[in-house]
Scaffold this motif. Structure first.
Motif, PDB file in Angstrom:
ATOM      1  N   LEU A 167     106.686 -11.897   2.569  1.00 15.22           N
ATOM      2  CA  LEU A 167     107.624 -11.811   1.457  1.00 15.22           C
ATOM      3  C   LEU A 167     107.792 -10.350   1.042  1.00 15.22           C
ATOM      4  CD1 LEU A 167     109.356 -13.072  -0.773  1.00 15.22           C
ATOM      5  CD2 LEU A 167     107.268 -13.357  -2.105  1.00 15.22           C
ATOM      6  N   GLN A 168     108.998  -9.840   1.146  1.00 12.88           N
ATOM      7  CA  GLN A 168     109.272  -8.456   0.767  1.00 12.88           C
ATOM      8  C   GLN A 168     110.417  -8.336  -0.232  1.00 12.88           C
ATOM      9  OE1 GLN A 168     107.281  -5.832   1.872  1.00 12.88           O
ATOM     10  NE2 GLN A 168     106.061  -7.527   2.646  1.00 12.88           N
ATOM     11  N   ASP A 169     111.266  -9.340  -0.288  1.00  7.86           N
ATOM     12  CA  ASP A 169     112.439  -9.315  -1.163  1.00  7.86           C
ATOM     13  C   ASP A 169     112.256 -10.349  -2.271  1.00  7.86           C
ATOM     14  OD1 ASP A 169     114.926  -9.182  -2.354  1.00  7.86           O
ATOM     15  OD2 ASP A 169     115.996 -10.069  -0.649  1.00  7.86           O
ATOM     16  N   PHE A 170     112.102  -9.880  -3.495  1.00 10.33           N
ATOM     17  CA  PHE A 170     111.887 -10.771  -4.633  1.00 10.33           C
ATOM     18  C   PHE A 170     113.195 -11.185  -5.305  1.00 10.33           C
ATOM     19  CE2 PHE A 170     107.929  -8.452  -4.156  1.00 10.33           C
ATOM     20  CZ  PHE A 170     107.006  -9.471  -4.199  1.00 10.33           C
ATOM     21  N   SER A 171     114.311 -10.645  -4.895  1.00 18.89           N
ATOM     22  CA  SER A 171     115.580 -10.911  -5.581  1.00 18.89           C
ATOM     23  C   SER A 171     115.992 -12.391  -5.601  1.00 18.89           C
ATOM     24  CB  SER A 171     116.702 -10.039  -5.023  1.00 18.89           C
ATOM     25  OG  SER A 171     116.934 -10.312  -3.663  1.00 18.89           O
ATOM     26  N   PRO A 172     115.657 -13.223  -4.591  1.00 20.13           N
ATOM     27  CA  PRO A 172     116.033 -14.643  -4.691  1.00 20.13           C
ATOM     28  C   PRO A 172     115.238 -15.428  -5.746  1.00 20.13           C
ATOM     29  CG  PRO A 172     115.625 -14.038  -2.396  1.00 20.13           C
ATOM     30  CD  PRO A 172     115.154 -12.914  -3.265  1.00 20.13           C
ATOM     31  N   TYR A 173     114.167 -14.849  -6.241  1.00 22.83           N
ATOM     32  CA  TYR A 173     113.288 -15.539  -7.186  1.00 22.83           C
ATOM     33  C   TYR A 173     113.808 -15.321  -8.610  1.00 22.83           C
ATOM     34  CZ  TYR A 173     110.424 -16.182  -3.124  1.00 22.83           C
ATOM     35  OH  TYR A 173     109.983 -16.566  -1.883  1.00 22.83           O
ATOM     36  N   THR A 174     114.868 -16.036  -8.946  1.00 22.24           N
ATOM     37  CA  THR A 174     115.598 -15.811 -10.190  1.00 22.24           C
ATOM     38  C   THR A 174     114.877 -16.322 -11.437  1.00 22.24           C
ATOM     39  OG1 THR A 174     116.815 -17.858  -9.787  1.00 22.24           O
ATOM     40  CG2 THR A 174     117.834 -15.809  -9.020  1.00 22.24           C
ATOM     41  N   SER A 175     113.912 -17.207 -11.290  1.00 21.24           N
ATOM     42  CA  SER A 175     113.162 -17.729 -12.449  1.00 21.24           C
ATOM     43  C   SER A 175     111.777 -17.100 -12.566  1.00 21.24           C
ATOM     44  CB  SER A 175     113.001 -19.249 -12.324  1.00 21.24           C
ATOM     45  OG  SER A 175     114.252 -19.869 -12.328  1.00 21.24           O
ATOM     46  N   LEU A 176     111.519 -16.103 -11.774  1.00 22.83           N
ATOM     47  CA  LEU A 176     110.201 -15.473 -11.701  1.00 22.83           C
ATOM     48  C   LEU A 176     109.827 -14.788 -13.008  1.00 22.83           C
ATOM     49  CD1 LEU A 176     107.950 -14.944  -9.614  1.00 22.83           C
ATOM     50  CD2 LEU A 176     109.130 -12.830  -9.025  1.00 22.83           C
ATOM     51  N   LYS A 177     108.615 -15.078 -13.490  1.00 22.36           N
ATOM     52  CA  LYS A 177     108.118 -14.479 -14.722  1.00 22.36           C
ATOM     53  C   LYS A 177     107.177 -13.315 -14.442  1.00 22.36           C
ATOM     54  CE  LYS A 177     108.555 -18.889 -17.077  1.00 22.36           C
ATOM     55  NZ  LYS A 177     109.356 -19.489 -16.031  1.00 22.36           N
ATOM     56  N   ALA A 178     106.406 -13.410 -13.339  1.00 28.12           N
ATOM     57  CA  ALA A 178     105.460 -12.343 -13.024  1.00 28.12           C
ATOM     58  C   ALA A 178     105.022 -12.430 -11.566  1.00 28.12           C
ATOM     59  CB  ALA A 178     104.232 -12.434 -13.923  1.00 28.12           C
ATOM     60  N   VAL A 179     104.580 -11.285 -11.071  1.00 28.94           N
ATOM     61  CA  VAL A 179     103.994 -11.196  -9.732  1.00 28.94           C
ATOM     62  C   VAL A 179     102.606 -10.619  -9.906  1.00 28.94           C
ATOM     63  CG1 VAL A 179     104.123 -10.077  -7.471  1.00 28.94           C
ATOM     64  CG2 VAL A 179     106.218 -10.836  -8.589  1.00 28.94           C
ATOM     65  N   SER A 180     101.627 -11.274  -9.309  1.00 32.03           N
ATOM     66  CA  SER A 180     100.272 -10.754  -9.308  1.00 32.03           C
ATOM     67  C   SER A 180     100.034 -10.102  -7.954  1.00 32.03           C
ATOM     68  CB  SER A 180      99.263 -11.881  -9.527  1.00 32.03           C
ATOM     69  OG  SER A 180      97.955 -11.387  -9.374  1.00 32.03           O
ATOM     70  N   TYR A 181      99.962  -8.785  -7.960  1.00 33.29           N
ATOM     71  CA  TYR A 181      99.723  -8.022  -6.739  1.00 33.29           C
ATOM     72  C   TYR A 181      98.223  -7.906  -6.551  1.00 33.29           C
ATOM     73  CZ  TYR A 181      99.627  -4.014  -3.586  1.00 33.29           C
ATOM     74  OH  TYR A 181      99.408  -3.175  -2.522  1.00 33.29           O
ATOM     75  N   THR A 182      97.743  -8.356  -5.407  1.00 31.52           N
ATOM     76  CA  THR A 182      96.303  -8.368  -5.204  1.00 31.52           C
ATOM     77  C   THR A 182      95.942  -7.979  -3.784  1.00 31.52           C
ATOM     78  OG1 THR A 182      94.321  -9.725  -5.314  1.00 31.52           O
ATOM     79  CG2 THR A 182      96.336 -10.840  -4.668  1.00 31.52           C
ATOM     80  N   HIS A 183      94.762  -7.469  -3.642  1.00 33.08           N
ATOM     81  CA  HIS A 183      94.214  -7.212  -2.313  1.00 33.08           C
ATOM     82  C   HIS A 183      93.353  -8.387  -1.854  1.00 33.08           C
ATOM     83  CE1 HIS A 183      95.685  -3.181  -1.761  1.00 33.08           C
ATOM     84  NE2 HIS A 183      95.430  -2.977  -3.033  1.00 33.08           N
ATOM     85  N   LEU A 184      93.347  -9.449  -2.655  1.00 33.03           N
ATOM     86  CA  LEU A 184      92.656 -10.695  -2.322  1.00 33.03           C
ATOM     87  C   LEU A 184      91.188 -10.484  -1.974  1.00 33.03           C
ATOM     88  CD1 LEU A 184      95.480 -12.407  -0.287  1.00 33.03           C
ATOM     89  CD2 LEU A 184      94.823 -12.852  -2.636  1.00 33.03           C
ATOM     90  N   THR A 185      90.453 -10.051  -2.955  1.00 37.29           N
ATOM     91  CA  THR A 185      89.015  -9.909  -2.769  1.00 37.29           C
ATOM     92  C   THR A 185      88.294 -10.860  -3.710  1.00 37.29           C
ATOM     93  OG1 THR A 185      88.933  -8.101  -4.355  1.00 37.29           O
ATOM     94  CG2 THR A 185      89.130  -7.495  -2.025  1.00 37.29           C
TER      95      THR A 185
END
Length: 79
Positions: free
Chosen positions: A54-72
């Motif tokens: 996933l690189q393009d967030f523009s289709p996510y029109t109802s998105l409230k937040a993105v949690s960016y993580t390195h998954l540790t």
């Protein structure tokens, strides 16, 4: 209201993180639907890893937040 949470990372990460995420959400009685696939217009939150396709967030029109993580996950010393 059920929060729709998209887990956007590799399949390996999904198998490793699904249970701990569900446990954390359940521990605070969160009403959620956690998946690796949704129609973009349905997603409220994204748990995102830089290695995700996933690189393009523009289709996510109802998105409230993105949690960016390195998954540790925490080690035994950190718990």
């Amino acid at each position: 209201m059920t929060l729709k949470i998209l887990f956007s990372a590799s399949k390996k990460n999904w198998s490793e993180y699904k249970a701990p995420l569900e446990q954390a959400f359940d521990s605070v009685s969160l009403d959620y639907d956690l998946r690796t696939s949704f129609a973009p217009s349905e997603v409220d939150y994204i748990i995102y890893a830089p290695s995700s396709s996933l690189q393009d967030f523009s289709p996510y029109t109802s998105l409230k937040a993105v949690s960016y993580t390195h998954l540790t996950l925490p080690t035994n010393r950190e718990v």
